[in-house]
Enzyme design. Structure first.
Site, short mmCIF file in Angstrom:
data_model
loop_
_atom_site.label_atom_id
_atom_site.label_comp_id
_atom_site.label_asym_id
_atom_site.label_seq_id
_atom_site.Cartn_x
_atom_site.Cartn_y
_atom_site.Cartn_z
CD GLU A 167 23.67 -31.97 -16.43
OE1 GLU A 167 23.14 -32.76 -15.27
OE2 GLU A 167 24.76 -32.36 -16.93
CD GLU A 182 37.98 -24.39 0.32
OE1 GLU A 182 38.13 -25.22 1.29
OE2 GLU A 182 37.90 -24.85 -0.78
#
Length: 304
Positions: free
Chosen positions: A84, A115
């Site tokens: 963004e 992960e």
């Protein structure tokens, strides 16, 4: 019982033990009340967030970049914040970079097993050319893990530290391995989730709030904001062109017709404001901004 069972983010919330028996309105009221505590938890970490913003801004001035890395919800939030910044502040996409365990496909489809690899965290950071000579020591890595123990994130933090980069650990468990490994630890203790262990809830909200503060604070500190106006906005569609006109009008006090002309002549909002505010032609306004490294306030009111 595993070590995970003792984590604050994995513990059971007594307030929501009977949430499945509540009416819909009462259920949502309970969730809302739990969410209301998140801002207070983040507020406790403001000194550490400010420390991170100032340290990263200093590295930006030397040509550094900011990397976010995480798995699952944490990784997605990092990628979201990074993606963004370019359209909002007209910064190059390399300045803010988000890395998620499992690669970009994990943004849409869960890849939670990724992960668990310390080595993958190291490798994914290296693939981004984090160790480019002459750059890495000005870079920053923010490792994001609600539990503060994700091996993937810890591997990336270890790699970044070995290269001399600044490391920031964002988690929701005080004194976690991530908090201890990073140079700056940001740890909003949001407590047990409404749905036990579902850190996409309060922990995710806290993470989004902190990342918003960091990226916005950095852009304010580096001159991409004038007052509270996003003067670096890219006018790439009709809505953003209209916003650009309004920003120029608010910053200079001119009318719509003048704002439209200034934006057309300047090509971007910041330059248009300098032209309108100081009554300069484009080359003179460009020179003024160049001398202040793009800082609009300094261009309009040079510091003593």
């Amino acid at each position: 019982m595993t070590d995970l069972a003792h984590l604050l983010t994995e513990s059971r919330n007594p307030a929501s033990e009977h949430i499945d028996e509540l009416s819909t309105l009462d259920m949502l009221t309970l969730i809302n009340r739990q969410d209301a505590a998140v801002a207070a938890a983040v507020a406790e970490e403001l000194p550490q967030i400010a420390r991170a913003v100032d340290a990263i801004a200093a590295r930006f001035a030397l040509g550094g970049r900011l990397f976010y890395i995480g798995a699952g919800t944490s990784g997605r939030l990092g990628v979201l914040d990074a993606s963004e910044c370019p359209p909002t502040f007209s910064v190059p996409p390399t300045l803010f970079q988000g890395i998620i365990a499992g690669g970009d496909k994990a943004l849409r489809r869960s890849s939670e097993q990724s992960e668990d690899s310390f080595e993958e965290g190291e490798t994914d950071l290296a693939v981004r050319h984090f160790a480019q000579p002459g750059v890495f020591d000005h870079d920053t890595l923010i490792g994001i893990a609600a539990s503060g123990r994700t091996p993937y994130v810890l591997g990336a933090i270890a790699h970044a530290k070995a290269l001399g980069a600044l490391t920031v650990g964002l988690s929701c468990v005080p004194a976690s391995p991530l908090a201890q490994a990073a140079e700056i630890a940001i740890t909003p203790a949001t407590g047990p989730e409404v749905i036990t262990g579902s850190t996409r809830l309060k922990a995710g909200t806290a993470t989004k709030l902190v990342l918003n503060m960091i990226s916005t604070g950095l852009m304010i500190r580096t001159g991409a904001v004038y007052g509270n106006l996003m003067v670096n906005v890219q006018t790439t569609n009709q809505k953003l062109v209209d916003r650009g006109h309004r920003i120029i009008m608010q910053a200079t006090g001119c009318d719509q017709t003048t704002a439209t002309r200034l934006l057309t002549e300047a090509g971007n909002v910041k330059l248009a404001i300098v032209m309108g505010k100081l009554h300069l032609d484009r080359p003179s306004a460009e020179a003024r901004l160049t001398t202040t490294h793009g800082n609009l306030r300094h261009a309009i009111n040079p510091p003593a």
